[in-house]
Design an enzyme around this catalytic site. Structure first.
Site, PDB file in Angstrom:
ATOM      1  CB  CYS A   1      -9.258   2.799  -3.188  1.00  0.00           C
ATOM      2  SG  CYS A   1      -9.122   3.271  -1.454  1.00  0.00           S
TER       3      CYS A   1
ATOM      4  CD1 TRP B   1      -7.243   5.800  -8.772  1.00  0.00           C
ATOM      5  CD2 TRP B   1      -6.341   5.219 -10.721  1.00  0.00           C
ATOM      6  NE1 TRP B   1      -7.246   6.914  -9.579  1.00  0.00           N
ATOM      7  CE2 TRP B   1      -6.697   6.592 -10.774  1.00  0.00           C
ATOM      8  CE3 TRP B   1      -5.759   4.627 -11.844  1.00  0.00           C
ATOM      9  CZ2 TRP B   1      -6.497   7.372 -11.910  1.00  0.00           C
ATOM     10  CZ3 TRP B   1      -5.554   5.403 -12.981  1.00  0.00           C
ATOM     11  CH2 TRP B   1      -5.907   6.762 -13.012  1.00  0.00           C
ATOM     12  CG  ASP B   2      -6.485   5.594  -2.017  1.00  0.00           C
ATOM     13  OD1 ASP B   2      -7.653   6.022  -2.023  1.00  0.00           O
ATOM     14  OD2 ASP B   2      -5.869   5.319  -0.966  1.00  0.00           O
ATOM     15  CG  MET B   3      -9.286  10.401  -6.242  1.00  0.00           C
ATOM     16  SD  MET B   3     -10.328  11.567  -5.373  1.00  0.00           S
ATOM     17  CE  MET B   3     -10.660  12.720  -6.658  1.00  0.00           C
ATOM     18  CG  ASN B   4      -6.727   8.871   0.036  1.00  0.00           C
ATOM     19  OD1 ASN B   4      -7.629   8.251   0.569  1.00  0.00           O
ATOM     20  ND2 ASN B   4      -5.637   8.279  -0.439  1.00  0.00           N
TER      21      ASN B   4
ATOM     22  CG  ASP C   1      -2.279   0.667   0.929  1.00  0.00           C
ATOM     23  OD1 ASP C   1      -2.307   1.895   1.081  1.00  0.00           O
ATOM     24  OD2 ASP C   1      -3.264   0.000   0.552  1.00  0.00           O
ATOM     25  CG  ASP C   2       0.284   6.069   0.903  1.00  0.00           C
ATOM     26  OD1 ASP C   2       1.281   6.363   0.251  1.00  0.00           O
ATOM     27  OD2 ASP C   2      -0.498   6.900   1.401  1.00  0.00           O
TER      28      ASP C   2
ATOM     29  NE  ARG D   1      -4.060  10.461   3.945  1.00  0.00           N
ATOM     30  CZ  ARG D   1      -3.657   9.301   3.469  1.00  0.00           C
ATOM     31  NH1 ARG D   1      -3.617   9.102   2.166  1.00  0.00           N
ATOM     32  NH2 ARG D   1      -3.293   8.332   4.263  1.00  0.00           N
TER      33      ARG D   1
ATOM     34  CG  ASP E   1     -10.298   4.237   4.324  1.00  0.00           C
ATOM     35  OD1 ASP E   1      -9.906   3.328   3.573  1.00  0.00           O
ATOM     36  OD2 ASP E   1      -9.921   5.410   4.221  1.00  0.00           O
TER      37      ASP E   1
HETATM   38  C1  DGJ Z   1      -6.996   5.447   1.865  1.00  0.00           C
HETATM   39  C2  DGJ Z   1      -7.350   4.041   1.567  1.00  0.00           C
HETATM   40  O1  DGJ Z   1      -8.722   3.844   1.644  1.00  0.00           O
HETATM   41  C3  DGJ Z   1      -6.600   3.136   2.515  1.00  0.00           C
HETATM   42  O2  DGJ Z   1      -6.983   1.815   2.323  1.00  0.00           O
HETATM   43  C4  DGJ Z   1      -5.125   3.327   2.280  1.00  0.00           C
HETATM   44  O3  DGJ Z   1      -4.791   2.882   0.993  1.00  0.00           O
HETATM   45  C5  DGJ Z   1      -4.754   4.776   2.466  1.00  0.00           C
HETATM   46  N1  DGJ Z   1      -5.575   5.644   1.683  1.00  0.00           N
HETATM   47  C6  DGJ Z   1      -3.320   5.000   2.106  1.00  0.00           C
HETATM   48  O4  DGJ Z   1      -2.967   6.316   2.132  1.00  0.00           O
END
Ligand code: DGJ
Length: 726
Positions: free
Chosen positions: A524, A475-478, A364-365, A441, A546
């Site tokens: 994600c 592929w995340d997007m926070n 992961d990250d 973030r 999450d």
């Molecule tokens: C948010 C994701 O939902 C988590 O599972 C994880 O990948 C974190 N980001 C990592 O920054």
């Protein structure tokens, strides 16, 4: 089947159990005459009654006929500003500054096979049929093409809209909905799927009240808060009874789904791109395509509606090869290590995971650039060799030696100011000139509407993917989009930025699919902030939330199941006390809940007890043994976790009804509790089933009388009942 009666311009679309009908009337107005349980080809225009209603305007064509008003008749795709005061589907701004839309029928076309949409996700179906209805706004010289895909076996009708400027001057689209659906009744409930980060897609049901109600997102993503899937159903509809209409939008950006109960107790649903900060300029000859919407009408309750969506999504939306393939049971290191890992630590976890049957390791990250915490590094997509010496070339073989496949996390759309990318290209982030953009973030959003930005990020990421045998990407997007303005667009086109951003994301996902067709992508967005049909076209599974607590997950996965199938729902077992809410649940229960999704683990297995490892080994074996039943079977909700009942239960039934698996988690345990029987669904009443290798019951008895449950003892216990026909 599409029936077109050209003498009266009547269009009747039949699926296996539903019928959808439209008619172009004497003035060329496209009326919506029916959608519901299957009928014949009767002209249901006769159900539309005309009356001289107070203050209802009459279009010029109607002459002195005061009973003909666009404000009172059901229409297929509403205009605005010319006499229909209900929810508009389209709004056009002409060079003279006027804003309206007035559409009339000009022709139609029936095609074999399902239409596709360039640059946008869509259901497919060589066996399906397409109807295209051509409308025009004569004053604007704009052609509007309404597309209908009829996927008969799935009871699915898809819709899309293409707008073409056929005139000599630019026009501006201010709204272009994907779906407008008029109902001759308003005694309906609206169900939306709402929540927040860590508690996504909780159903919210209420009767339609007068006026406009609905949900939407202005966050640039579908959002944690509301989902681009809504249901309208009869007041007394439940899992097994009542007419229900589900509408999903295949779109991952800001959307809007509004329902209106109007003055004469009719209802209208309009769904599409959120008009907030949306305009699209169409120069002469240019076109715009609105994203696809898909409809299911179930004459037999919410459960059947969900199962139709599940089958259609699995078989006609998820792209090859992922529907046909078994997806791996995975272990992800996020909740195990967060940013604090190196190659040896990851391999240590894998060494415990592999003998337990876990097949894929997801890093992961934290593996790239200077990403040692979430304040820096995003945008620098090269391997951090201090943590991972020799990069992926050295790392991946270590997992392969253990018999595991390997995957990585990425967040391509984002950048930290503390990164090489930002230092070199500070102008690549979404920002409004003169304003410092909001951080979230501690990251900013890259302007994915710009090709050079996407290309730069893609080059870096594809180099990493090419450097080793990577078989999975998360592929995340926070964060949500703020400060939406693009340096790549002139002032008059700034209203296109939100949508061009989404198109950019889709384009890059398309590049990944083209260049790495066998890499499984899991979507994600801070968990389930972008869980929609648009993403599912590219990413066959999406991290659902999450929140990994098994009991909260019962609710999240319940709500998610109204539209989305088990095989799309990313779900993992994590440690207790749970990192998000501190709750302690048994390992068995965590496994039962996670295997109602794609199934995996997210914990430091090297620290788990031998006893837990043995439970995990059995869970993985059980999941693999029943993979087809769980992932491809029909899904039945047996109880509603929001009712705070004694348990939450659900069931998977094989298509031939010879096998079923019922799962149950106890939620409220009391002393001196009642004896409960679990009534199953979807079985063959004529067959006899052996339950967990023991007693035999008829399908009829299991569905009508139920299976006797033991008294509950202890917090959050789980049970599974495997049924096999004799
Ligand atoms: C948010 C994701 O939902 C988590 O599972 C994880 O990948 C974190 N980001 C990592 O920054």
């Amino acid at each position: 089947m599409i029936a077109y009666d050209k003498n009266i311009n009547l269009f009747t679309l039949h699926t296996r159990s539903t019928t959808y009908q439209m008619k172009a009337d004497q003035y060329g107005v496209l009326l919506h005459t029916y959608y519901g349980p299957r009928t014949g080809n009767d002209d249901l225009h006769r159900l539309i009654r005309y009356a001289d209603r107070g203050c209802a305007p009459n279009p010029d064509e109607a002459g002195l006929d005061r009973a003909y008003s666009l404000d009172t008749i059901p229409q297929e795709y509403s205009g605005c500003g010319v006499g229909d005061f209900r929810l508009p589907s389209m709004e056009l701004e002409l060079p003279n500054g006027s804003r309206s839309a007035s559409l009339r029928y000009t022709g139609c076309e029936v095609r074999q096979g399902k239409y596709a949409l360039e640059g946008l996700p869509a259901f497919r179906g060589a066996e399906a049929e397409t109807l295209v209805i051509y409308l025009e706004d004569a004053a604007a010289q704009v052609q509007v093409e309404l597309y209908y895909g009829v996927l008969e076996e799935y009871d699915l009708i898809t819709r899309a809209v293409r707008v073409v400027n056929r005139g000599g001057q630019s026009v501006r689209l201010c709204q272009c909905a994907s779906l407008c659906l008029d109902f001759p009744r308003s005694d309906l409930d609206l169900i939306t799927f709402d929540g927040c980060h860590m508690m996504e897609r909780c159903p919210d049901r209420s009767p339609l009240r007068s006026g406009v109600q609905g949900v939407g997102s202005v966050r640039g993503t579908a959002s944690h808060q509301h989902n681009p899937f809504v249901v309208l159903c009869e007041h007394d509809a439940n899992e097994d009874y009542g007419i229900c209409y589900g509408a999903m939008l295949l779109y991952s950006g800001g959307f809007q789904a509004l329902a209106e109960r109007s003055q004469y107790d009719n209802a209208r649903l309009v769904m599409g791109i959120n008009p907030y900060h949306f305009t699209w300029t169409l120069a002469p000859g240019e076109s715009f395509t609105a994203p696809e919407a898909a409809l299911v009408c179930s004459p037999r309750g919410l459960g059947q509606m969900s199962r139709q969506f599940h089958r259609a999504i699995r078989e006609r939306l998820i792209q090859d090869p992922f529907e046909g393939q078994r997806r791996p049971v995975l272990i992800n290191n996020w909740e195990a290590t967060y940013f604090n890992f190196n190659a040896d630590k990851l391999v240590e976890i894998a060494k415990t995971a592999a003998p337990l049957g876990i097949e894929l390791f997801v890093m992961d990250d934290g593996w790239f650039g200077a990403r040692n915490d979430d304040n820096r590094g995003l945008g620098d997509w090269w391997v951090n060799q201090e943590k991972l010496p020799g990069a992926l070339e050295a790392l991946v073989p270590r997992f392969q030696e253990l018999g595991m496949r390997f995957g990585i996390w990425i967040e391509p759309e984002m950048v930290n100011e503390d990164s090489q990318l930002y230092r070199e290209h500070p102008d690549w982030v979404l920002h409004i000139p003169g304003r410092a953009p909001a951080r979230c973030r501690n990251q900013l959003v890259l302007d994915f509407s710009r090709l050079e930005v996407r290309q730069h990020v893609y080059e870096q990421i594809s180099a990493v993917l090419s450097s080793a045998d990577v078989s999975y990407i998360k592929w995340d997007m926070n964060r949500s989009l703020t400060d939406v303005w693009s340096a790549g667009l002139p002032p008059e086109r700034q209203g296109e930025t939100y949508h061009r951003y989404v198109l950019g994301v889709y384009e890059m996902l398309g590049w990944l699919r083209r260049d790495f067709p066998h890499v499984l992508i899991e979507g994600c967005a801070g968990g389930g902030g972008r869980f929609d049909g648009g993403m599912l076209y590219y990413t066959p599974q999406i991290w659902c939330s999450d929140n990994t607590d098994a009991i909260d997950r019962l609710r999240i996965q319940y709500g998610t199941s109204f539209c989305y199938p088990v095989s799309t729902v990313g779900a993992h077992v994590s440690v207790v006390p749970n990192e998000e809410n501190g709750r302690v649940t048994p390992m068995e229960t965590r496994g039962v809940v996670a295997m109602a999704g794609t199934f995996g683990y997210e914990m430091d297995l090297s620290k788990t007890s031998q006893e837990d490892q043995e439970i995990i080994r059995q869970q993985v074996a059980f999941f693999k043994e029943h993979y087809d039943l769980i992932q491809r079977g029909d899904y039945y909700r047996l109880s509603d976790p929001f009712q705070n009942g004694p348990y939450t239960a659900w069931e998977h039934v094989s298509p031939d009804r010879r096998e079923a698996l019922a799962s149950l988690v106890t939620c409220n345990t009391h002393a001196a509790s009642s004896f409960l029987n679990l009534r199953l669904k979807g079985l063959d009443p004529e067959l006899s089933y052996r339950v967990n290798g023991g007693d035999v019951y008829s399908g009829a008895a299991l569905m009508a009388a139920g299976y006797p449950l033991p008294l509950f003892y202890g917090e959050y216990q789980s049970m599974q009942f495997y049924l096999e026909a004799l």
